[in-house]
Design a protein around this motif. Structure first.
Motif, PDB file in Angstrom:
ATOM      1  N   LYS A 270       0.852  -1.185   0.000  1.00 37.84           N
ATOM      2  CA  LYS A 270       0.000   0.000   0.000  1.00 37.84           C
ATOM      3  C   LYS A 270       0.894   1.244   0.000  1.00 37.84           C
ATOM      4  O   LYS A 270       2.068   1.186   0.373  1.00 37.84           O
ATOM      5  N   HIS A 318      -8.677   8.161   5.612  1.00 38.29           N
ATOM      6  CA  HIS A 318      -8.704   7.818   4.188  1.00 38.29           C
ATOM      7  C   HIS A 318      -7.461   8.251   3.423  1.00 38.29           C
ATOM      8  O   HIS A 318      -6.988   7.523   2.545  1.00 38.29           O
ATOM      9  N   ASP A 440      -3.680   7.432  -0.557  1.00 33.73           N
ATOM     10  CA  ASP A 440      -4.923   7.019   0.094  1.00 33.73           C
ATOM     11  C   ASP A 440      -4.951   5.504   0.315  1.00 33.73           C
ATOM     12  O   ASP A 440      -4.117   4.755  -0.213  1.00 33.73           O
ATOM     13  N   ILE A 441      -5.917   5.076   1.092  1.00 37.69           N
ATOM     14  CA  ILE A 441      -6.004   3.664   1.470  1.00 37.69           C
ATOM     15  C   ILE A 441      -6.450   2.777   0.313  1.00 37.69           C
ATOM     16  O   ILE A 441      -6.353   1.551   0.397  1.00 37.69           O
ATOM     17  N   THR A 744      -0.354   3.912   4.736  1.00 36.14           N
ATOM     18  CA  THR A 744      -1.782   3.712   4.466  1.00 36.14           C
ATOM     19  C   THR A 744      -2.204   2.270   4.722  1.00 36.14           C
ATOM     20  O   THR A 744      -3.396   1.988   4.845  1.00 36.14           O
ATOM     21  N   TRP A 747      -2.299   2.735   9.657  1.00 30.34           N
ATOM     22  CA  TRP A 747      -1.974   4.077  10.144  1.00 30.34           C
ATOM     23  C   TRP A 747      -1.178   4.035  11.454  1.00 30.34           C
ATOM     24  O   TRP A 747      -0.416   4.956  11.754  1.00 30.34           O
TER      25      TRP A 747
END
Length: 805
Positions: A270, A318, A440-441, A744, A747
């Motif tokens: 990610k 997010h 972003d995720i 991401t 967190w």
């Protein structure tokens, strides 16, 4: 004898009692403002209980049930930790420093008032969404409740300077955006005026070599630039394709780095995102770490500016984001023609127009006041006297006076859930001019220029003629025409204040970007591995291998090999730099020799033409110096190398290199002595975190305001910067004001550090408790879920509604 003995004993005990009393008195002043982080407190206006957890670094994690309660609590918490800093920043934006520091600040106050920051703030408030205004009002109320409850327990600076804080108003928060806009503003405030002065000192050939050639800047922030606009007007008359110049930033802003990698280049699968914003060092630090949570509507962590309630750089559930300065040219200067029969009129389009005259009463500490007059054209204030320009009347046009709404932007960034909402938030981010990276995720990464780029005619490298409106700004480049990247094929985005776009971009953004040393090294490291981990990001943020000596040193060595009469010390020094790996480590002698050489090379090349009086202004203008030197190494036949003071010889590049090397080694030997191998860079390159009152020795001794000095690595040109002014050699004054790594994938794996601490109170355990970690390139966890936060919590405070409220 017995009587004398008794007298001496009495005197001894009196002295002891006075010392004890003095210690108790000073300790009381130093510590009375330290808050209790574990005491529950009733707060007027709260709708529900607010819980504040603080970890081992006293970073607050605020849990509220609605936005209004959250921001009221944020105001209260910030006042606990940074009240005097907030008041100082407020005074900067209002031009009211003389009231607490005395008459030395009168001219500074007049300049600050000429920026008209409060006027813009009133306009912004009037056009801002009611939800945001309510948040500002709640924040101000939280600050004021703390002030009213603790007037007898204020931070020590109020007692030392002999005044009390006024209540906070919402415009004070908005003013801070103007303060940041000015600090991060165009390099023109320094560069264009100095260039104007230099144009009167040197001939046209030499002057041309002061203007950076952007054809040497081949690394762009947006190499695969996109814009959403279908129609773009070319301003071909503004820029040539071969030679342009960039704007120099104010000393407080040395640069910044940010980058993000996509899942395909991340060990987590990610995106990972990093940011370190480079600002002036000081205590208290410019950023405040905080986590804000409202169940179901907001969960955001990062840093905010003391005095404003919204997180500027951070992540929510997010997205994550970080910022670097664009170095946009958003200041222009105009030579005005004043009516010889009426000094309050200026010529515009063949007519005499009245200047706007403002008389400002500036209060001075001690009760006196002075009246100052500032004059304005339709473009902005007359600033000639601030820049010591003789026989010229010069006005200034600055984008910070035009409407923008950065508070709206950060409010929406805190809540954005995707790229579209991220871009919408940034559409009103104009005056501060940032390249904002994004992750972003869902696996997306991006980079967006959020900046007000003025549209104007002419060449902005110098002062414009002001007799007509020909060179007035025509508006700003539309947001949809600003460059961005989204999910580039290479799998990463990055920026380091380098040149924004290639020469074929249709809009002029700036002449004065940072040299590409940092960005080239960043991308070298990004390309070095197929997959990058959090540990790799930590290593990148700590990297001190410099591309500058890599570029220059081979040429320097080539010239030095021509010299046959080096001393033993010089020969040893030469051998050291020949074997150097370009790492600016604190224990590196080669780093010290190179940095000393660079400064000597600048002086030996230019001071004969520029002159001793103007030289400090030139030397202090770092970007002007760095760009000139980069070009002179490309043009070794330049006339700058001839010393005009020697009539019987014409010096060349070789002569200046050899002289600069011998001057550098002589200086280091005088300062450090011994063998060159012991001339460690960290012995001369030191970092002291300074408090605004720390220059008063007795205050620093009693209240321990400053921290340091610490020997440090790096320099102006390394990814991990410990930068210094060329007018205050090797005394570090700016660098990474925060370091963040956001994951991401989880967190809770994110990391953070600031160079100081949460508290602005020097006697607090949390004043500079992160400094050692920072210097050691270490971090602390930036936990995001409540379970982890409760586990590491050291303090817990409940803010409670007043019964019957």
């Amino acid at each position: 004898m017995k009587l004398m003995k008794k007298i001496l004993v009495i005197i001894f005990f009196v002295i002891v009692l006075l010392l004890i009393g003095g210690y108790i008195f000073i300790n009381h002043i130093a510590t009375k403002g330290i808050p209790d982080y574990s005491t529950d407190i009733q707060i007027k206006g709260l709708k529900d209980k607010v819980t504040i957890y603080r970890d081992g670094f006293a970073v607050p994690h605020i849990y509220a049930k609605n936005d209004e309660d959250l921001y009221r609590a944020t105001g209260y918490v910030l006042a606990q930790d940074r009240l005097w800093q907030m008041d100082l920043l407020r005074r900067v934006t209002q031009g009211r420093l003389s009231e607490i520091f005395g008459e030395d600040m009168i001219n500074a106050d007049q300049l600050l008032r000429s920026l008209r920051i409060p006027e813009k703030s009133k306009t912004v408030i009037g056009k801002t969404n009611k939800k945001i205004v309510l948040a500002l009002e709640a924040f101000a109320d939280g600050v004021n409740q703390y002030i009213e409850e603790n007037m007898s327990n204020l931070p020590p600076e109020f007692t030392i300077l002999g005044y009390e804080p006024e209540l906070w108003k919402i415009e004070h928060s908005v003013n801070l955006i103007g303060y940041m806009a000015w600090d991060l503003s165009s390099p023109a405030w320094g560069a264009e005026i100095i260039l104007h002065k230099l144009s009167q000192k040197v001939d046209s050939v030499k002057f041309a070599e002061l203007l950076p050639d952007l054809s040497l800047h081949t690394t762009f922030v947006y190499p695969d630039n996109n814009t959403d606009s279908l129609e773009i007007n070319m301003r071909s008359e503004l820029l040539s394709q071969s030679s342009k110049i960039e704007k120099l930033g104010l000393d407080i802003f040395g640069g910044s780095n940010n980058w993000a990698v996509s899942g395909k280049k991340s060990a987590t699968g990610k995106p990972l995102l990093s940011n370190d914003m480079h600002l002036g060092f000081g205590a208290p630090g410019i950023w405040y770490q905080i986590h804000q949570h409202v169940k179901g509507s907001l969960n955001v962590t990062g840093v905010l500016l003391p005095g404003a309630p919204f997180i500027i750089d951070g992540h929510n559930e997010h997205i994550a984001w970080g910022m670097t300065n664009v170095s946009v040219d958003n200041i222009d200067f105009y030579i005005e023609t004043i009516n010889p029969e009426n000094e309050n009129q200026y010529k515009l389009n063949g007519e005499w127009k009245d200047l706007e005259i403002r008389k400002e009463t500036i209060k001075i500490k001690g009760g006196e006041s002075v009246e100052k007059t500032t004059r304005f054209t339709h473009r902005g204030p007359i600033i000639s006297k601030f820049k010591k320009l003789e026989n010229k009347v010069v006005s200034m046009r600055w984008s910070g006076n035009d409407y923008s709404n950065e508070l709206r932007s950060v409010y929406l960034l805190d809540r954005a859930t995707n790229w579209t909402e991220f871009k919408d938030a940034l559409s009103s981010f104009i005056a501060l001019g940032q390249n904002v990276n994004y992750a972003d995720i869902e696996g997306n990464i991006g980079l967006q220029a959020a900046v007000g780029v003025p549209i104007r005619n002419g060449d902005p490298k110098m002062l414009f003629p002001g007799e007509t409106t020909e060179y007035d700004w025509k508006g700003y480049v539309p947001f949809d025409s600003l460059p961005y990247e989204y999910n580039p094929e290479r799998g990463y985005v990055s920026s380091a204040n380098n040149k924004t776009v290639a020469n074929d971009h249709p809009y002029y953004i700036s002449y004065w970007f940072a040299q590409p040393n940092r960005i080239d090294r960043i991308r070298e490291m990004l390309e070095a591995k197929d997959k990058l981990s959090i540990d790799d990001f930590k290593a990148m943020l700590a990297d001190r291998t410099s591309k500058l000596p890599e570029k220059l040193l081979p040429q320097i060595i080539k010239e030095l090999e021509k010299e046959e009469n080096f001393t033993k010390i010089q020969t040893e020094s030469f051998e050291l730099i020949k074997d150097w790996d370009y790492n600016m480590k604190a224990n590196s002698a080669s780093a010290a020799i190179f940095e000393y050489f660079y400064i000597c090379f600048v002086k030996n090349t230019t001071i004969d033409e520029i002159g001793a009086e103007l030289y400090p202004d030139f030397q202090g203008n770092k970007a002007l110096v760095q760009n000139m030197i980069a070009q002179l190494f490309q043009n070794q036949e330049s006339l700058w190398f001839d010393d005009i003071n020697t009539k019987d010889k014409k010096e060349n590049f070789t002569d200046i290199v050899i002289k600069s090397f011998t001057d550098a080694t002589d200086s280091l030997h005088t300062k450090l002595g011994g063998s060159p191998k012991y001339w460690e860079w960290g012995k001369v390159h030191t970092f002291t975190i300074k408090h605004p009152l720390g220059k008063v020795n007795i205050l620093n001794t009693f209240f321990k305001l400053n921290k340091g000095p610490f020997p440090v690595p790096g320099s102006n040109h390394t990814v991990s910067p410990y930068a210094y002014s060329y007018n205050n050699l090797f005394m570090v004054n700016h660098g990474a004001s925060e370091r963040h790594i956001f994951s991401t994938a989880d967190w809770n794996e994110s990391l953070t550090i600031i160079p100081t601490g949460i508290s602005g109170i020097p006697a607090s355990d949390f004043y500079c408790d992160q400094t050692r970690l920072y210097i050691q390139d270490k971090y602390h966890s930036d936990y995001f879920d409540k379970k982890n936060i409760e586990k590491v919590s050291k303090f817990k405070m409940n803010l409670l509604p007043v019964k019957g409220n």
